[in-house]
Design a protein around this motif. Structure first.
Motif, PDB file in Angstrom:
ATOM      1  N   SER A 147       0.818  -1.220   0.000  1.00 31.70           N
ATOM      2  CA  SER A 147       0.000   0.000   0.000  1.00 31.70           C
ATOM      3  C   SER A 147       0.854   1.272   0.000  1.00 31.70           C
ATOM      4  O   SER A 147       0.308   2.376   0.031  1.00 31.70           O
ATOM      5  N   LEU A 148       2.117   1.125  -0.053  1.00 30.08           N
ATOM      6  CA  LEU A 148       2.998   2.292   0.042  1.00 30.08           C
ATOM      7  C   LEU A 148       2.870   3.163  -1.206  1.00 30.08           C
ATOM      8  O   LEU A 148       3.071   2.694  -2.329  1.00 30.08           O
ATOM      9  N   GLU A 149       2.539   4.444  -0.988  1.00 31.64           N
ATOM     10  CA  GLU A 149       2.407   5.383  -2.094  1.00 31.64           C
ATOM     11  C   GLU A 149       3.630   6.296  -2.203  1.00 31.64           C
ATOM     12  O   GLU A 149       4.006   6.703  -3.297  1.00 31.64           O
ATOM     13  N   SER A 150       4.187   6.628  -1.079  1.00 31.67           N
ATOM     14  CA  SER A 150       5.418   7.427  -1.082  1.00 31.67           C
ATOM     15  C   SER A 150       6.189   7.107   0.186  1.00 31.67           C
ATOM     16  O   SER A 150       5.594   6.775   1.215  1.00 31.67           O
ATOM     17  N   VAL A 151       7.498   7.191   0.076  1.00 32.36           N
ATOM     18  CA  VAL A 151       8.324   6.942   1.250  1.00 32.36           C
ATOM     19  C   VAL A 151       8.183   8.101   2.223  1.00 32.36           C
ATOM     20  O   VAL A 151       8.089   7.923   3.434  1.00 32.36           O
ATOM     21  N   CYS A 152       8.117   9.291   1.670  1.00 26.00           N
ATOM     22  CA  CYS A 152       8.088  10.491   2.500  1.00 26.00           C
ATOM     23  C   CYS A 152       6.827  11.293   2.225  1.00 26.00           C
ATOM     24  O   CYS A 152       6.523  11.623   1.078  1.00 26.00           O
ATOM     25  N   TYR A 153       6.090  11.594   3.298  1.00 27.74           N
ATOM     26  CA  TYR A 153       4.928  12.480   3.173  1.00 27.74           C
ATOM     27  C   TYR A 153       5.417  13.910   3.398  1.00 27.74           C
ATOM     28  O   TYR A 153       5.927  14.252   4.456  1.00 27.74           O
TER      29      TYR A 153
END
Length: 888
Positions: free
Chosen positions: A818-824
């Motif tokens: 489900s990971l969309e980005s490493v950093c929000y």
């Protein structure tokens, strides 16, 4: 009026017309007399030149005098004037032979007469310049010691170091440079080469080389030697302070380099007169780095190592001469060259001694060299290395050096952890109370041996090395002084030492050899402190006779490696002073008897086939280190054994070791195996290697802040790293409940360098990690197996987002579906500065590294792995746009 004007200008007209014309006519009229004056003046001038030449020749015959430059210039100019006069007189003869036409003769006569008149005046003026205050000066002698010896060869390893030293000497802020290395490695030769190069490049007004400073221990002797080399006259009645001031004043006049070779101890440079002179630079050589750094305060140090094998052979071949071209001798010669170990003084001595020898003599020399017989060719070099050993500051350091020689493999490698076990057992690490203190102290001692060039850096963090030649010296000294008996891989051992030798022997080390059967009668070894038997074969049986250890009452270190022992001999319990016991790679059925060794500090069962750790081991209440690494068949650790080891500081149950931990709160209250909660009783525990497959077995706050080094795996998904010593803090977590992430685990997270995370509790651990300073020391981050997390780092709320992960070298993400980005948000500054490896596996919803714009990372990454399911196409991103850029 007109007459008055005419009267006024007539003298001027005469000056500019009549008189010059008369002068020109006089050159013709007085032609003969002018040439006669020239001949006479030239004759007298030649006599003056001859007198000057005699005076100069007398100066040149004196060794320490040089002719002044202005005298040389006068002689050169005088010779030129003489040649000019002789040319005019030669032209006189040719002029008389010309055809008798009046005009050509008059022209020639005029020119020659005019030239001769001017040249007479020139000779007279030059002769008047011959009076000089002095025609010579006392010159500094060329230092014969700086002349290259016959055996000198410009090896690349030495050339590059000379260039580096010259480069440092040119730097204005560098005034003291050191070169250190073993005796005989070529420091003096290097110092001479720096001397020659500095003189050749004219870097200094004066370059002074003082050899053998160790023989001039008195500062006053060194001072006198320097003033002598600088050709200073100093009254012997002057005291050292006055001489120092005079030397200081002399050096201030220009740029000076002073090279002091083979410095043994601190020199008082202020008393000598070498302090307070910015233009004076010092180059010092020594056998010990400590003398240079600590005592001499050098700003840059160079370690001069051994010659390479190729360089060693080149020197050997040169010194041995044409004899090595004989193919029959070449084999022995190449082996002997290797035995010299790259030590130049040894190469020269051996090759020169065999220069005109026969094939039989070469073979005898090779056999003698293998034995390292004191009376053979290598005595001088042995003494040079032994001198370095004798300079070690205390007895413990000397003993450690000899122990390194005994424990080293044939290639010179020494395992630091095994060295630690033996050194601690023998009591060589003193004035320490804990294992951690002992480890630090041993590292310091090892560093001192390196600084003395008696040890070398290993090829990895787990080893150090000893040069082959140094190794031979260490073994020989240990044999002579310690009465040590040593046999290693390749050495034959057909029979044990004699009874007389065993009575005096202190160390016995047998490694990787086929050995005779152990005798039924006990060895009488009243002085024996260390016994290592690492065997390939032990005859018909590997049983140890029951009374074998009865005569070894003082034994402190016992290592029995690769034995297949059905039962331990009863005499083992007589070893009341035993501190270190190792059963490496042994097949052991029953180790109950070990529980009788109540003074034991270290017990190692490394990779042994032991199935049970019996309750009797709990009697070892002084045990500080327990090594159970690789005990793959260990399935039973009696309950409360671990908790009874109350002095335990280092517990290693790592690679392929015990995992059958039981939990607390069993129905009947009884356990048949060890519980993880027993670790709570070990209040001194500072190092821990352990694998607990089920996080539910962990009691609350199991781990304390006392842990300084650890490799801890929690969960059944992890593979234990293939390491034998904890060299960095590693933590692998698969927690199943949020309350398992307690204060103890948090204290480990804060200090770990390698963090692996798996499962549903990743988010809370990551959040804690990124809101503490733990990210500063983190070198590797591995995150896997979570189907809920959409991002890992919230840079908006994270106050360490600027220059994030300053030491992170490796980043690994896998199966975060489900990971969309490493950093929000977006990290600012220069994050991931040291990142070398990036692995992204099966991240199907990842649309970018950062949720806001592109993130550019300027790194030197040398490995990028982008993978998806095996056999399938890479589905790292849900669309075709890759927003994570990595430049390298």
């Amino acid at each position: 009026m007109a007459m008055e004007i005419l009267t006024a200008i007539i003298p001027t007209i005469i000056d500019y017309t009549v008189r010059p014309l008369g002068r020109q006519v006089s050159y013709v009229i007085f032609y003969n007399s002018n040439l006669k004056d020239l001949r006479s003046t030239l004759k007298n001038f030649d006599a003056v030149k001859q007198r000057m030449n005699h005076a100069v020749e007398e100066v040149e015959r004196k060794v320490n005098e040089k002719v002044e430059v202005d005298v040389r210039n006068w002689q050169t100019e005088a010779d030129e004037i003489s040649r000019e006069a002789e040319a005019i007189l030669d032209d006189e003869g040719r002029a008389k032979t010309k055809c008798l036409y009046i005009c050509p003769n008059l022209i020639s006569y005029h020119q020659l007469s005019r030239k001769s008149t001017k040249l007479v005046r020139k000779i007279e003026e030059h002769e008047n310049k011959k009076e000089f205050p002095t025609i010579s000066y006392n010159a500094a002698l060329e230092d014969i010691s700086a002349i290259a010896s016959d055996e000198y060869m410009a090896f690349e390893s030495r050339i590059s170091m000379v260039k580096d030293i010259i480069t440092e000497l040119k730097k204005p802020d560098i005034n003291r440079i050191g070169v250190y290395g073993l005796g005989g490695v070529g420091k003096t030769t290097l110092a001479k080469e720096v001397y020659r190069e500095a003189v050749k490049e004219k870097l200094f007004d004066d370059v002074v080389l003082i050899l053998n400073v160790k023989e001039k221990r008195d500062n006053e002797k060194i001072q006198k030697e320097i003033t002598k080399k600088l050709m200073m006259y100093v009254d012997e009645s002057e005291d050292r302070g006055t001489r120092g001031n005079l030397l200081r004043a002399r050096i201030k006049e220009g740029k000076t380099l002073v090279i002091l070779d083979d410095v043994l101890e601190r020199i008082d440079f202020e008393a000598v007169g070498l302090v307070g002179v910015p233009n004076c630079k010092l180059l010092l050589t020594s056998r010990e780095k400590k003398v240079l750094c600590s005592d001499m305060h050098t700003q840059k140090d160079f370690q001069l190592g051994f010659l390479t094998e190729k360089e060693s052979w080149s020197l050997f071949e040169k010194m041995a001469g044409n004899v090595v071209k004989d193919n029959r001798i070449l084999k022995e010669a190449t082996q002997l060259a290797k035995k010299c170990g790259g030590l130049p003084v040894l190469v020269v001595a051996v090759a020169s001694a065999l220069r005109d020898s026969s094939l039989d003599e070469w073979k005898v020399a090779l056999r003698s060299f293998k034995r390292f017989d004191k009376k053979e060719l290598n005595e001088k070099e042995f003494l040079a290395l032994k001198w370095s050993y004798e300079q070690l500051e205390d007895q413990e350091l000397k003993q450690l050096f000899l122990l390194c020689g005994i424990l080293a493999f044939g290639n010179g490698d020494i395992y630091v952890f095994y060295l630690f076990q033996c050194a601690m057992g023998l009591g060589l690490v003193r004035s320490v109370e804990t294992v951690e203190e002992a480890r630090i102290s041993l590292n310091s001692m090892v560093k001192k041996l390196k600084n003395s060039c008696l040890l070398l850096d290993g090829y990895d963090d787990e080893t150090v090395r000893m040069h082959e030649l140094v190794l031979d010296v260490a073994v020989r000294i240990a044999s002579d002084d310690q009465k040590a008996f040593s046999r290693k891989y390749g050495d034959g051992l057909k029979e044990w030492p004699t009874e007389d030798f065993l009575k005096k022997c202190t160390w016995i080390f047998v490694e990787g050899c086929n050995i005779p059967r152990l005798p039924e009668a006990p060895w009488e070894c009243p002085e024996l402190k260390l016994l290592t038997l690492d065997v390939n074969d032990i005859g018909d049986s590997q049983e140890i006779p029951s009374k074998f250890f009865e005569g070894m009452k003082e034994l402190k270190v016992l290592d029995l490696t690769k034995f297949r022992i059905p039962s331990l001999p009863p005499s083992l319990q007589s070893l009341k002073h035993l501190h270190t016991l190792c059963f490496g790679y042994c097949e052991l059925v029953d180790i109950t008897l070990v529980g009788q060794l109540t003074n034991l500090k270290i017990l190692s069962l490394l990779h042994s086939m032991v199935k049970e750790l019996p309750k009797e081991i709990g009697q070892l209440t002084r045990l500080q280190l327990l090594e159970l690494t690789g005990c793959s068949e260990l399935i039973l650790v009696s309950p409360d054994v671990i908790s009874s080891l109350t002095r335990l500081e280092d517990l290693r149950m790592g690679i392929k070791s015990f995992k059958q931990w039981e939990g607390e709160g069993l129905v009947d209250g009884r356990r048949s195996n060890a519980s993880v909660s027993e670790l709570k009783n070990l209040s001194h525990l500072s190092a821990l290697d352990i694998h607990v497959p089920d996080a539910n077995l962990l009691p609350t706050n199991l781990f304390s802040d006392n842990l300084e080094r650890y490799t801890i795996l929690i969960g059944d998904c992890w593979k234990y790293p293939d390491i034998y010593a904890t060299c960095y803090n590693m933590l692998k977590l698969k927690l199943t409940r949020s309350n398992q992430f307690d204060r103890g685990i948090k204290s480990l997270v804060k200090r770990c360098e390698q963090l692996y995370l798996d499962g549903m509790e990743i988010v809370s651990i990551i959040s804690f990690l990124f809101h503490s300073e733990a990210v500063k020391q983190l070198k590797h981050l591995h995150v896997q197996n979570n189907d809920q997390v959409t991002y890992l780092i919230n840079s908006i709320s994270w106050h360490y987002s600027r220059n994030a992960f300053p030491n992170l070298e490796s980043l690994f993400f896998e199966d975060l579906v489900s990971l969309e980005s490493v950093c929000y948000g977006q990290l600012v500054g220069e994050p991931f500065q040291k990142l070398k490896s990036l692995t992204l596996r099966n991240l199907p919803k990842l649309i970018g590294f950062s949720s806001k714009g592109k993130l550019t990372i300027d790194t030197e990454a040398d490995e990028i792995v982008l993978e998806d399911e095996v056999g399938g196409p890479p589905r790292l991103f849900s669309n075709g746009e890759v927003l994570f850029l990595l430049f390298f």
